[in-house]
Design a protein around this motif. Sequence first.
Motif, mmCIF file in Angstrom:
data_model
loop_
_atom_site.group_PDB
_atom_site.id
_atom_site.type_symbol
_atom_site.label_atom_id
_atom_site.label_comp_id
_atom_site.label_asym_id
_atom_site.label_seq_id
_atom_site.Cartn_x
_atom_site.Cartn_y
_atom_site.Cartn_z
ATOM 1 N N VAL A 158 0.756 -1.125 -0.092
ATOM 2 C CA VAL A 158 0.007 -0.029 0.151
ATOM 3 C C VAL A 158 0.814 1.315 0.197
ATOM 4 N N SER A 159 1.985 1.045 0.661
ATOM 5 C CA SER A 159 2.797 2.287 1.083
ATOM 6 C C SER A 159 3.441 2.553 -0.383
ATOM 7 N N ILE A 160 4.148 1.583 -0.900
ATOM 8 C CA ILE A 160 4.900 1.645 -2.327
ATOM 9 C C ILE A 160 3.840 2.086 -3.160
ATOM 10 N N PHE A 161 2.709 1.564 -3.344
ATOM 11 C CA PHE A 161 1.750 2.072 -4.506
ATOM 12 C C PHE A 161 1.451 3.473 -4.186
ATOM 13 N N ALA A 162 1.071 4.093 -3.088
ATOM 14 C CA ALA A 162 0.614 5.314 -2.968
ATOM 15 C C ALA A 162 1.769 6.446 -3.101
ATOM 16 N N MET A 163 3.100 6.055 -2.773
ATOM 17 C CA MET A 163 4.088 6.867 -3.100
ATOM 18 C C MET A 163 4.383 6.666 -4.525
ATOM 19 N N PHE A 164 4.322 5.688 -5.401
ATOM 20 C CA PHE A 164 4.320 5.452 -7.011
ATOM 21 C C PHE A 164 3.519 6.573 -7.418
ATOM 22 N N LEU A 165 2.291 6.581 -7.077
ATOM 23 C CA LEU A 165 1.266 7.419 -7.731
ATOM 24 C C LEU A 165 1.809 9.152 -7.604
ATOM 25 N N MET A 166 2.317 9.329 -6.124
ATOM 26 C CA MET A 166 2.367 10.741 -5.844
ATOM 27 C C MET A 166 4.037 11.147 -6.877
ATOM 28 N N TYR A 167 4.785 10.104 -6.789
ATOM 29 C CA TYR A 167 5.954 10.269 -7.669
ATOM 30 C C TYR A 167 5.645 10.469 -9.114
ATOM 31 N N LEU A 168 4.952 9.704 -9.767
ATOM 32 C CA LEU A 168 4.407 9.806 -11.093
ATOM 33 C C LEU A 168 3.960 11.281 -11.333
#
Length: 490
Positions: free
Chosen positions: A310-320
């Motif tokens: 969940v943490s990695i996916f959330a940060m992936f969206l923010m990063y992208l």
Amino acid sequence: MEMNNLEESEDSCMLNKSMSESLNTDRATLEGYEAEEAVSQEQEGFLQHVSSQKTQFTDFDGKTSFGMSVFNLSNAIMGSGILGLAFAMSNTGIILFVFLLISIALLSSYSIHLLLKCSAVVGTRVYEQLGQKAFGPAGKVLAALVITMHNVGTMSSYLYIIKYELPLVIQAFLGLQEPTGDWYFNGNVLIIIVSIFIILPLALMKHLGYLGYTSGLSLTCMLFFLCAVIYKKSVIACPLNATHVEHAVYANGYNVSEEGCSAKLFTVNTETTYSIPIIAFAFVCHPEVLPIYTELRRATKKQMQNVANVSIFAMFLMYLLTAIFGYLTFYGDVDSEMLHTYNKVDPLDMLVLCVRLAVLVAVTLTVPVVLFPIRRAIQQLVCPGQDFRWWRHILIAVCLLVNVNLLVIFIPNIKDIFGVIGSTSAPSLIFILPSIFYLRIVPREKEPLLSRPKIQVALFASVGFVFMITSLSFMIVDWVTTGRNNMGGH
């Protein structure tokens, strides 16, 4: 006579039978005792480990909820790296950047899976202890040094942002176009003040789980930063471009370059050397995984993996989203620290001022979360198994902050931090250490060396070594050939 012989023969048979049964009984008793002793030793070792964890770190009652754990891990992932992603995209192109971002996110999740599996096998949730179980004292030292190196670099990048952004915030509040020579415009003085009065008190907390509240505030600030980046794309038509001023046209009140206002889908240049380490640096959270796992309520391997995903996916969206909108705002002119680029447009922009404040709050509140694993690594090296002592807890935090402040004062720019840490400790923590620990810790009886999982893990480790050697080689060549000390636009 025959009767006597027959009776003696029966007596002899009964005696032999009795002796045989006695030997079997003794053998069974001995085997049972050895088995019980082995189990007892195993349990004793495990109990000693649990006791060691309790006295050194937390009470292990599982006080941190799933949501707070997600906040803490997301905060550990998200950090200064988000400010360099638009720069990375400008030097790789959109397609290559998205591919690299997805790849690093998936590989980070997989390496966390390896860490959790190793932790379950040996019954420890301390990174340095995994190194001890895998390679003895040398493995423990290696893990502690890599974690310390990475987190010191991470703390340095956060304080570097404070050093350069806080004077600009003060300048904007005072309505000045240019800073004066007063002490409150000196970034070196400001990071010392922030370290003493904000970071140090938070770093002295005994339990990492309590920082979940500050992590939530930190993530909220970065979400505001993302919203501002998206909005600014709609009001800034094209970036300032001092290098192509002869081609400049006037648009939206700013000098802009026609030549620099087109997005690239794929590109490779000398700056691409720094782009891949920046992306890797942005996803490293592995030193914080096991401490957060330790304090997770009703902790299981599956639940912690869900926290990580969940943490990695959330940060992936923010990063992208941050990278895309930041890049499409400034294109090839974006700095390695994106906030500094907005200063070229309007130093007194109130929205940018608020964004700066939000980012400063976010990185300031993240420093204590990053400091915890460094302190744990030092304790594992210097005083393993000793009871918790407040004086030692405080002394390590103070020494770390003093040394990191000195480091930041003499670092030329933030891209050097991103590049070096992203090329050394980042691949070590994402690829190499989890893989080699897994190969050594998981028993060969369960997974033979030539089994599919272990071959896959060996390939995973080799990717890390190739990544490290290649990135470092290109950066060293770049430093030698260009002699650049003015990177990052500062």
